[in-house]
Design an enzyme around this catalytic site. Structure first.
Site, PDB file in Angstrom:
ATOM      1  N   ARG A 188     -10.879 -10.448 -11.302  1.00  0.00           N
ATOM      2  CA  ARG A 188      -9.672  -9.836 -11.838  1.00  0.00           C
ATOM      3  C   ARG A 188      -8.683 -10.945 -12.185  1.00  0.00           C
ATOM      4  NH1 ARG A 188      -6.571  -7.132  -6.666  1.00  0.00           N
ATOM      5  NH2 ARG A 188      -5.287  -6.340  -8.364  1.00  0.00           N
ATOM      6  N   ARG A 189      -7.698 -10.605 -13.000  1.00  0.00           N
ATOM      7  CA  ARG A 189      -6.573 -11.480 -13.328  1.00  0.00           C
ATOM      8  C   ARG A 189      -6.978 -12.717 -14.138  1.00  0.00           C
ATOM      9  NH1 ARG A 189      -5.226 -11.088  -7.341  1.00  0.00           N
ATOM     10  NH2 ARG A 189      -3.684  -9.425  -7.137  1.00  0.00           N
TER      11      ARG A 189
ATOM     12  N   HIS B 193       0.809  -1.222   0.000  1.00  0.00           N
ATOM     13  CA  HIS B 193       0.000   0.000   0.000  1.00  0.00           C
ATOM     14  C   HIS B 193       0.842   1.270   0.000  1.00  0.00           C
ATOM     15  CE1 HIS B 193      -3.725   2.188   0.097  1.00  0.00           C
ATOM     16  NE2 HIS B 193      -3.156   2.994   0.968  1.00  0.00           N
TER      17      HIS B 193
ATOM     18  N   HIS C 220      -9.736   0.625 -10.633  1.00  0.00           N
ATOM     19  CA  HIS C 220      -9.276   1.633  -9.681  1.00  0.00           C
ATOM     20  C   HIS C 220      -7.778   1.867  -9.826  1.00  0.00           C
ATOM     21  CE1 HIS C 220      -8.400   3.672  -5.911  1.00  0.00           C
ATOM     22  NE2 HIS C 220      -7.544   2.699  -5.606  1.00  0.00           N
ATOM     23  N   PHE C 221      -7.036   0.782  -9.931  1.00  0.00           N
ATOM     24  CA  PHE C 221      -5.585   0.839 -10.073  1.00  0.00           C
ATOM     25  C   PHE C 221      -5.188   1.643 -11.307  1.00  0.00           C
ATOM     26  CE2 PHE C 221      -1.441  -1.322 -10.854  1.00  0.00           C
ATOM     27  CZ  PHE C 221      -0.894  -1.154  -9.594  1.00  0.00           C
ATOM     28  N   HIS C 222      -5.962   1.475 -12.394  1.00  0.00           N
ATOM     29  CA  HIS C 222      -5.646   2.196 -13.624  1.00  0.00           C
ATOM     30  C   HIS C 222      -6.038   3.672 -13.544  1.00  0.00           C
ATOM     31  CE1 HIS C 222      -4.945  -1.805 -15.311  1.00  0.00           C
ATOM     32  NE2 HIS C 222      -4.313  -1.192 -16.295  1.00  0.00           N
TER      33      HIS C 222
ATOM     34  N   TYR D 169       1.682   5.297  -2.546  1.00  0.00           N
ATOM     35  CA  TYR D 169       2.040   6.672  -2.206  1.00  0.00           C
ATOM     36  C   TYR D 169       3.449   7.009  -2.663  1.00  0.00           C
ATOM     37  CZ  TYR D 169      -2.355   6.638   0.116  1.00  0.00           C
ATOM     38  OH  TYR D 169      -3.708   6.557   0.335  1.00  0.00           O
TER      39      TYR D 169
END
Length: 552
Positions: free
Chosen positions: A438-439, A222, A373-375, A226
């Site tokens: 996912r994946r 996580h 979300h990641f993208h 950041y």
């Protein structure tokens, strides 16, 4: 304080450009893998020559999520440190050593993936097992990045010794915060790779403690987000104001937000493990609360940026409620690309709140919503800001000019990226709400009832991915042009000054012992007891790091 007194030498330029070369080569390779992924998922393409879908997926995740970001960030930060506090010859030698260690590690891991010996995704969860060279390569990347950490720490330390009683340049402060975050966070992934995965992959240990490995990974995983995001914040806080003709709204607020990110981005890994047994729900709840604390510096940043935009616009004479917004330099790609990324962070941050919420996480956990979300976060907010940085950083390093043609092409590239990502990420979010995993490749659920319901969203992802790949080709072309073919000239290295009437920055914000001490205390509070519980509750007779779940 004059933050522009230091010029960039040829040595500084070569060092940063070496990192950027690796980053943009990674962009091209990883982007191609991403395109193949979307085409396979939509059922429109079968991979040739025996290439496995998960092999492509691993290359995409590792090359873009780890290699591109880490190399770009460290290179960019070296340029910032050279510009604000300088770099000695000895520090430069260690910086190059770190680069070569990282490159050797990256090459080792990449070769194992391309040979089909490490199709374990960028999270490399056990009991999936890769070739030992994959884990050794990862360890070398981490070690090389640690060398960069200590070079940056030393740079600021030397500057502080020569400027006693002065506050450090804002950008150098931010770089050190980010590298502190990275160093503390990577202790987790280094521990699991060195103590668990390498002995296991070499055959010295027959089994592995899965929960320990996942906990150590997410202790790192996580704050990694950041580590990607804070360099974008550096550009927003201290570079964008200069580009639009304004000044930094508040040096104090900028430093405070970075300190809060350092403290609250690390002890929160359990919110990625909310559905996993073996972790006390009380500690999951505590880490979810700590996760929500990072909303505060994000809101501080949003306030600071839009206050700066409005003050700058009003000062230039733009009136009306939103006159200042309308007259921002939208035709300057150095502003336009990061601004689009900034706006994308609004839905991205909202999705992050959903991911971290215990009940809502149960709806979207391990669905393709998370990928969407990641993208939006790293692949839109972060990467568009990195592109925006590149438009002035590369010419400043290579002694060339950002031409009108490249500026216009950059704006087109940004629009293409925003459109492609909106289509692809939007389809992922919707499909995730419908329960799509996912994946997973098309072959996993092709022909099922769900596949019929999802096919439209899969095709939308393929269309969005194809548009994004066009954007990647354009960006690589711009990179090559600005590096080798743009006309010679002097490009500004934009670093903004603070508002003249801003409140003085309190010196306690640079009390490194205080902030690092509080960060370590929060980590020990959040992880010590649950980690002891995880080890103690392993099956009887098992060594602490050896949970008998069998080999993959």
């Amino acid at each position: 304080m004059n933050t522009e007194k230091l010029g960039l030498t040829k040595f500084d330029s070569k060092l940063t450009m070496a990192f950027l070369y690796v980053a943009f080569i990674s962009l091209l390779i990883g982007g191609l893998m991403g395109l193949l992924q979307t085409l396979v998922r939509s059922g429109t393409l079968e991979l040739p020559w025996g290439i496995d879908y998960y092999q492509v997926l691993t290359v995409h995740g590792v090359i873009l999520g780890l290699v591109l970001t880490t190399f770009f960030i460290i290179g960019f930060q070296y340029a910032l440190m050279a510009k604000t506090v300088g770099i000695s010859k000895k520090q430069g030698k260690y910086a190059w050593l770190g680069f070569w260690v990282m490159l050797i590690g990256t090459t080792m891991s990449a070769i194992t993936i391309l040979l089909g010996k490490a199709s374990v995704l960028y999270t490399f969860y056990a009991p999936l097992k890769a070739h030992p060279a994959f884990y050794i390569g990862l360890a070398l990347v981490v070690v090389g990045s640690w060398i960069a950490c200590f070079v940056n720490f030393r740079q600021l330390y030397v500057w502080k010794k020569e400027h006693k009683g002065e506050k450090s340049p804002l950008l150098s402060f931010m770089v050190v915060i980010n590298m502190l975050l990275w160093f503390i966070a990577t202790l987790g992934v280094a521990a699991t790779v060195l103590i668990q995965f390498i002995p296991w992959s070499l055959g010295y240990a027959e089994t592995i403690n899965v929960l320990v490995s996942r906990t150590l990974f997410w202790y790192f995983g996580h704050p990694l987000v950041y580590f990607w995001l804070l360099p974008a914040y550096m550009a927003w806080y201290a570079i964008i104001p200069k580009i639009i003709g304004g000044k930094i709204f508040s040096d104090s607020l900028a430093r405070l937000s970075f300190v809060l990110f350092l403290m609250f981005s690390i002890p929160v890994g359990f919110h990625h493990q909310l559905t996993e047994p073996g972790i006390d729900p009380t500690w999951k709840f505590i880490q979810v609360v700590l996760t929500f604390m990072v909303i505060i510096p994000s809101l501080l940043t949003a306030f600071s940026m839009f206050a700066m935009f409005e003050i700058t616009g009003r000062r230039k004479g733009f009136k009306g409620l939103f006159g200042w917004f309308k007259h921002l330099p939208w035709k300057d790609v150095r502003f336009f690309a990061p601004m689009v990324g900034m706006l994308a962070f609004i839905p991205a941050g909202t999705g992050g709140i959903i991911n971290a919420s215990h009940q809502l996480n149960n709806v979207i956990h391990n669905t393709i919503w998370v990928t969407g979300h990641f993208h939006l976060t790293v692949a839109t907010t972060v990467i568009l800001t990195f592109f925006g940085i590149s438009y002035w950083l590369i010419p400043a390093l290579t002694g060339r000019k950002l031409t009108f043609k490249m500026n216009k092409l950059g704006i087109i590239q940004t629009i293409i990226w925003a459109v492609g990502m909106s289509i692809m990420s939007g389809a992922m979010h919707i499909q995730g709400l419908l329960g799509a995993p996912r994946r997973s490749s098309y072959s996993t659920y092709g022909g099922t009832e769900q596949a019929t319901d999802w096919i439209g969203y899969q095709m939308a992802q393929a269309i969005g991915g194809s548009i994004l790949f066009i954007g990647i080709i354009l960006m690589v072309y711009i990179f090559v042009n600005l590096t080798f073919f743009a006309p010679k000239g002097v490009e500004e290295f934009p670093i903004a000054e603070e508002e003249s009437d801003a409140e003085p920055t309190p010196m306690f914000l640079e009390n490194w012992k205080l902030w690092v001490g509080l960060t370590v205390a929060l980590i020990l509070f959040a992880y010590t007891i649950p980690f002891i519980d995880i080890i103690q509750q392993s099956p009887p007779g098992s060594p602490p790091f050896d949970w008998p779940i069998g080999n993959s």
